[in-house]
Design a protein around this motif. Structure first.
Motif, PDB file in Angstrom:
ATOM      1  N   GLN A   1      36.834  32.787  31.327  1.00  0.00           N
ATOM      2  CA  GLN A   1      37.360  33.153  32.824  1.00  0.00           C
ATOM      3  C   GLN A   1      37.017  34.492  32.707  1.00  0.00           C
TER       4      GLN A   1
ATOM      5  N   TYR B   1      37.945  28.388  37.966  1.00  0.00           N
ATOM      6  CA  TYR B   1      38.729  28.877  37.060  1.00  0.00           C
ATOM      7  C   TYR B   1      39.342  28.025  35.861  1.00  0.00           C
TER       8      TYR B   1
ATOM      9  N   GLN C   1      35.361  33.540  38.666  1.00  0.00           N
ATOM     10  CA  GLN C   1      36.040  32.787  37.904  1.00  0.00           C
ATOM     11  C   GLN C   1      37.316  33.194  37.615  1.00  0.00           C
ATOM     12  N   ASN C   2      38.087  33.142  38.687  1.00  0.00           N
ATOM     13  CA  ASN C   2      39.489  33.397  38.244  1.00  0.00           C
ATOM     14  C   ASN C   2      40.414  32.824  39.634  1.00  0.00           C
TER      15      ASN C   2
ATOM     16  N   GLY D   1      39.486  36.787  34.481  1.00  0.00           N
ATOM     17  CA  GLY D   1      40.989  36.930  34.945  1.00  0.00           C
ATOM     18  C   GLY D   1      41.230  38.244  34.717  1.00  0.00           C
TER      19      GLY D   1
END
Length: 604
Positions: free
Chosen positions: A338, A585, A558-559, A340
């Motif tokens: 991820q 995500y 990707q979050n 994030g």
């Protein structure tokens, strides 16, 4: 007798995807890696994605191999060949085979008729039965079953057996019994496939020369090697998935290259701390003393480090932090990927803090950015974080051979020598600064006149304690100016313009391959777009200009919470209406299909 695979009229060479479904803890990684390395040595562009669970054994694990003569390295979502070795995931695995594709399974046990699909071909090979006959040890039978299916794949997709045999010779040099066992299992699978099926399949490999002057390496190893070349001698850490192998590799390189040739004494120090809080404290202390020091961690570790990251920012002490991102929040999914941690890293610690971030997209950039991170940290006297992720860090990538400039000289920044200190009437830590708002520092023990109190509490520009508003604000305002000035020094963004582009696409890190492939496919559909990959924070003028040049820009990341888009909104003057999010995500690496679907769904 297994059904005979019917030949197809169309043939695809060096352009297909294979997925191998296994049970974690059964030793499949060795066989899968063997196939991946053999394809690479055949000169074929190849990418492997290991999708494994966070427990030790028992849960499903998958390994995806994508072969692309055009060099695309993003994850594929449709598979020409599925190797189904886990009965618990048979139903799921059968569904993921593309129409006209193939499924290889262990026919030692009958396949459930409910799994049958009329539009795919089933390849049954009695792997367990063959291994039970040829091997006596129960554990060896399990391990060799994986090597047997690798042998079958060598026949089915035309992997060069000589290359595989050479790899076995290298891997088991000095372990003749292991080599013979692997060679036997490999031949069992190969011979069965060639005897019972039409080999090769309509999609298969052929020798290429696309990997000349390239290597197969994972990002964590590349980061560790980059730290060695950058001159790092101190590392402190606490084990955490998926960053542990950074320190494992660094230790191995140091044992090889960081020993005094005469005394054989170590010229490095690696400390496993009791937790991440202690680890960053050790790094800050070593950096303050003049060493190039770093730590490697992941999101939970960054959370624990926040207070001391604020100290390093405010007291202006260098530190390099490698964050191999995984899925959060909390424990999250430790073995999934991820992006994030963007927001927590950009503003780590309480109060007003801003940090320099670097975003590598592949292992080659991991290597290059390691040296860049130490130079930035020491010149700007501040924490610098490299944000990789699990996909980059733990999967093998085909990248250009790593190059190093032997004339490289570390940028230690404004560090006063003994002679310079002696010439000063009085050393005042934060009083004078250069055009980038960086003040000169001293190292302990160089000269008594260069000593000062390292304050995490309120201090004025002379380094003295203060609670006077104007004096406090003068210091933190300079820190902000220093951070803004660093935008000219972080790696510049990568920009690709296309004729007739009507919109822009912007991303960072490991999304690069999927986005580039998606843009090629969109252009084929008559929808060209300009592309930018940001590689550092704070954002440079080029990032702002790119956003202003387009009526709208899709931000792919990707979050869940669009953290890159949020950073762009907060740190650039561009209107939020010009930024559209494409978010994926779930924890698996990005694919071009995800990007295309995300963009098309928002085009009007």
């Amino acid at each position: 007798m297994p059904p005979t695979v019917e030949p197809r009229t169309s043939t695809r060479v060096n352009d297909f995807a294979v997925k191998l479904a296994n049970v974690n803890g059964t030793g499949s990684a060795s066989a899968n890696g063997l196939l991946m390395q053999a394809m690479f040595r055949m000169g074929v562009p190849v990418t492997g994605k290991n999708l494994f669970p966070s427990n030790i054994q028992g849960l499903p694990t998958w390994y995806e191999i994508r072969v692309s003569k055009d060099g695309y390295n993003a994850r594929a979502l449709d598979y020409d060949l599925m190797v189904a070795m886990n009965s618990q995931t048979y139903a799921r695995d059968v569904k993921e085979v593309r129409t006209g594709g193939y499924l290889l399974f262990d026919s030692s046990w009958p396949l459930d008729p409910d799994l049958n699909r009329d539009d795919i071909h089933f390849i049954g090979i009695p792997l367990a039965e063959m291994c039970n006959i040829h091997f006596n040890d129960p554990r060896e039978r399990i391990l060799m079953k994986n090597v047997a299916y690798a042998g079958a794949l060598c026949a089915l997709i035309k992997v060069d057996m000589k290359v595989v045999e050479d790899l076995l010779m290298e891997k088991y040099s000095g372990k003749e019994k292991m080599r013979v066992s692997n060679q036997t299992a490999l031949k069992l699978g190969y011979d069965y496939a060639t005897k019972h099926f039409d080999c090769p399949l309509p999609f298969h490999l052929d020798q290429m020369n696309a990997n000349a002057d390239k290597i197969l390496i994972d990002g964590n190893t590349a980061l560790a090697l980059g730290c060695v070349f950058a001159g790092a001698t101190v590392a402190a850490w606490y084990p955490i998935t998926p960053s542990t192998s950074v320190m494992d590799a660094f230790k191995g390189f140091c044992e090889q290259f960081r020993k005094d040739p005469e005394t054989k004494r170590n010229n490095y120090c690696i400390l496993q701390a009791e937790d991440e809080l202690a680890a960053i404290g050790m790094v800050i202390g070593a950096s303050w003393n003049g060493a190039r020091a770093f730590t490697s961690t992941s999101g939970p570790g960054i959370s624990l480090m926040n207070e001391l990251l604020g100290l390093a920012y405010y007291a202006e002490i260098p530190a390099v932090i490698i964050d191999v991102q995984r899925v959060g929040p909390s424990t999250g999914m430790p073995t999934r990927t991820q992006q994030g941690d963007l927001m927590i890293c950009a503003y780590a610690s309480h109060g007003d803090t801003k940090h320099i971030l670097l975003f590598p997209a592949n292992p080659h950039e991991c290597f290059d950015f390691a040296a860049k991170a130490f130079d930035l940290a020491e010149y700007f006297q501040t924490p610098v974080m490299i944000l990789s992720d699990l996909d980059i860090g733990m999967n093998d990538w085909v990248v250009p051979r790593l190059n190093w400039d032997d004339s490289y000289q570390p940028n230690r920044g404004l560090v006063l020598t003994k002679e310079q200190i002696e010439e000063l009437p009085k050393f005042q830590r934060y009083f004078n600064h250069d055009e980038n708002f960086v003040a000169a520092r001293t190292l302990p023990g160089v000269h008594s006149k260069g000593s000062y109190f390292v304050r995490g509490s309120g201090h004025n520009k002379f380094g003295g304690y203060t609670e006077i508003p104007d004096e406090y604000q003068e210091v933190v305002d300079r820190l902000l100016l220093k951070h803004k000035a660093s935008a000219k020094f972080v790696p510049e963004p990568i920009i690709q313009k296309r004729a007739g582009a009507k919109f822009g696409v912007l991303t960072l890190g490991g999304c690069d391959g999927a986005v580039r492939e998606a843009l090629d496919l969109l252009e084929d559909r008559g929808m060209p777009a300009d592309y930018m990959r940001v590689r550092g924070f704070p954002f440079s003028d080029e990032v702002v200009q790119f956003l202003e040049d387009h009526p709208y820009t899709f931000v792919v990341e990707q979050n869940r919470d669009a953290q890159l888009r949020s950073l762009l909104m907060m740190e650039t003057p561009v209107s939020k209406d010009k930024l559209r999010s494409v978010l994926v995500y779930g924890g698996f690496p990005l694919s071009a299909r995800h990007v295309i679907e995300g963009i098309l769904s928002q085009l009007t």
